[in-house]
Design a protein around this motif. Structure first.
Motif, PDB file in Angstrom:
ATOM      1  N   LYS A   1      -8.472  15.458  10.776  1.00 41.90           N
ATOM      2  CA  LYS A   1      -7.971  14.849   9.547  1.00 41.90           C
ATOM      3  C   LYS A   1      -7.063  13.670   9.837  1.00 41.90           C
ATOM      4  O   LYS A   1      -6.799  12.854   8.961  1.00 41.90           O
ATOM      5  CB  LYS A   1      -7.220  15.891   8.714  1.00 41.90           C
TER       6      LYS A   1
ATOM      7  N   ILE B   1     -17.823  16.055   4.491  1.00 43.91           N
ATOM      8  CA  ILE B   1     -16.614  16.802   4.150  1.00 43.91           C
ATOM      9  C   ILE B   1     -16.143  17.617   5.349  1.00 43.91           C
ATOM     10  O   ILE B   1     -16.864  17.772   6.342  1.00 43.91           O
ATOM     11  CB  ILE B   1     -16.866  17.729   2.937  1.00 43.91           C
ATOM     12  N   THR B   2     -14.950  18.136   5.276  1.00 47.38           N
ATOM     13  CA  THR B   2     -14.326  18.964   6.310  1.00 47.38           C
ATOM     14  C   THR B   2     -14.497  18.351   7.696  1.00 47.38           C
ATOM     15  O   THR B   2     -15.221  18.885   8.550  1.00 47.38           O
ATOM     16  CB  THR B   2     -14.915  20.400   6.300  1.00 47.38           C
TER      17      THR B   2
ATOM     18  N   ASN C   1      -6.424  10.832  -1.150  1.00 50.40           N
ATOM     19  CA  ASN C   1      -7.834  10.527  -0.915  1.00 50.40           C
ATOM     20  C   ASN C   1      -8.443   9.619  -1.976  1.00 50.40           C
ATOM     21  O   ASN C   1      -9.464   8.991  -1.731  1.00 50.40           O
ATOM     22  CB  ASN C   1      -8.644  11.822  -0.822  1.00 50.40           C
TER      23      ASN C   1
ATOM     24  N   ARG D   1     -16.157  11.030   1.357  1.00 54.20           N
ATOM     25  CA  ARG D   1     -16.520  11.952   0.279  1.00 54.20           C
ATOM     26  C   ARG D   1     -17.698  11.421  -0.528  1.00 54.20           C
ATOM     27  O   ARG D   1     -18.561  12.176  -0.960  1.00 54.20           O
ATOM     28  CB  ARG D   1     -15.320  12.175  -0.639  1.00 54.20           C
TER      29      ARG D   1
ATOM     30  N   GLY E   1     -22.179  17.678   2.488  1.00 52.49           N
ATOM     31  CA  GLY E   1     -22.203  18.228   1.127  1.00 52.49           C
ATOM     32  C   GLY E   1     -23.622  18.448   0.643  1.00 52.49           C
ATOM     33  O   GLY E   1     -24.612  18.007   1.254  1.00 52.49           O
TER      34      GLY E   1
END
Length: 431
Positions: free
Chosen positions: A410, A405-406, A297, A400, A429
């Motif tokens: 993916k 996030i999450t 990442n 990010r 976030g």
């Protein structure tokens, strides 16, 4: 081996010693005690490696009349310094890397001798036309300082249709251990590229004399690189100078993948075929890299695919109009702790794919490359509709940065069916 050099066994023992002391050596280079000198002509204080580098880059022209005088300039602040020879080696290279290369006619270079009568000033006039002079000047300085140093001749792995080309570097003996030093690679490097969409890699040769791609830099990597990494790029004529327990052959060098020094900084490993030439299966090639969640990442990865030569057809015949067409045939997908690159080759022939990598907001430099052999073109490839740019396919460092996030997925390649709804979700976030 020649009588001047150590036996193969002795060198291997010394190599182990050098590797054991590597971390200590790096610590000494990045911070060492203050050294004062009472020399009226040089009253500066050398306290850190930055001070040492600054001193090395400011050699007055009056010191270029002889190697003895030039050595005296470098030595006078290091007389009582532990690991003096290691610091002298760095100073020699720092000076060479910061030189303003004079534009002069090339003069013939004779075999090096320790009592060479030419002055540093005369050698500098050779640099414009003969880049191996970096190596020669470095060796002569080492000899002047009493440092055992040998010229190593060999080949390096090229990025074109030719497999290897001639090169030379040096081996120095410090603290009874042999180290590899490649003065030219330390002093001159290719500049990186910021990813702003697809870019085309030039047919760049790191040993070229094309000054347009010169970048004044200092690549510490090529001072005492790990021999097991160095052998991916360079192969000495005398295999004893590989300095690895199990030497390889030139044939093995050609067969293995081409990794540049920047590859070893990515914390990735290649888990697909470990070879330079990859033959496609029905026009399809898959290359897989694995790392940690952080390494994957934190890295911006990019590529360039080019057709070196077609078999029985041309770009015009196959309706390939421009360079971007090939780039849209590559699906480079970040997926958790891995990168998966699928290449669809639309024309029979030989391709080159170069991968570039770098930390976010840093220039991307070539990290490794492959030669792709396509004997059967992929049938009706569906290219990428858009250029994903440096963001790439799948959430990565930019997501990010934005606090996303999450993600629901993916994997950057999502299989869809007509008339089915796709939902993409992120957690947001705190920021």
């Amino acid at each position: 081996m020649k009588s001047k050099a150590k036996s193969s066994f002795e060198k291997k023992v010394a190599f182990k010693s050098a590797q054991q002391n590597e971390s200590e050596h790096l610590a000494q280079l990045t911070g060492h005690p203050a050294i004062r000198t009472d020399d009226d002509n040089n009253s500066e204080s050398i306290e850190t490696v930055q001070d040492l580098d600054s001193h090395a880059k400011q050699v007055p022209k009056s010191f270029l009349k002889s190697f003895k005088n030039l050595l005296g300039y470098f030595e006078r602040s290091l007389e009582d310094k532990k690991d003096k020879h290691q610091l002298l080696i760095r100073s020699f290279l720092k000076w060479l890397g910061g030189l303003d290369i004079p534009d002069a006619e090339a003069l013939p270079l004779k075999d090096l001798k320790e009592n060479d009568s030419r002055t540093p000033d005369e050698y500098l006039k050779l640099l414009k036309k003969n880049l191996n002079i970096y190596n020669s000047i470095f060796i002569l300085l080492c000899w002047s300082a009493g440092i055992k140093c040998f010229k190593i001749k060999g080949v390096y792995k090229t990025d074109g249709l030719d497999n290897v080309a001639s090169s030379e570097w040096a081996a120095v003996n410090v603290n009874e251990a042999w180290q590899i030093v490649h003065p030219y690679r330390i002093c001159r490097a290719l500049s990186g590229k910021f990813p702003q969409g697809w870019f085309k890699s030039k047919n760049e040769d790191l040993n070229t004399s094309d000054v347009e791609i010169f970048k004044t830099s200092f690549l510490d990597y090529y001072i005492n690189p790990k021999p097991e990494q160095f052998i991916y790029e360079f192969f000495p004529d005398d295999t004893d100078w590989q300095l690895i327990p199990d030497p390889i052959t030139e044939k093995q060098l050609i067969k293995q993948e081409l990794c540049y020094h920047t590859w070893w900084e990515t914390d990735l490993r290649l888990t697909s075929r470990r070879q330079y030439k990859i033959t496609s299966t029905k026009g399809k090639v898959s290359i897989t890299l694995h790392g940690t969640e952080q390494s994957v990442n934190d890295l911006v990865l990019w590529y360039d695919l080019s057709l070196l030569g077609s078999i029985g057809e041309t770009r015009k015949d196959s309706n390939i109009q421009d360079h971007d067409y090939f780039q849209r045939s590559v699906f480079l997908v970040r997926n958790g702790t891995s990168w998966v690159c699928k290449v669809l080759l639309p024309v029979k022939g030989t391709y080159r794919t170069v991968f570039y990598g770098g930390k976010l907001h840093k220039p991307l430099t070539a990290i490794f490359q492959f030669s792709l052999i396509c004997k059967e073109a992929y049938t009706d490839p569906v290219p990428l509709a858009v250029d994903p740019g440096c963001v790439g396919l799948v959430p990565g460092p930019f997501a990010r940065m934005c606090g996303l996030i999450t993600p629901t997925y993916k994997n950057g390649a999502i299989q869809l069916e007509m008339n089915n709804r796709l939902k993409l979700k992120f957690r947001v976030g705190y920021k």
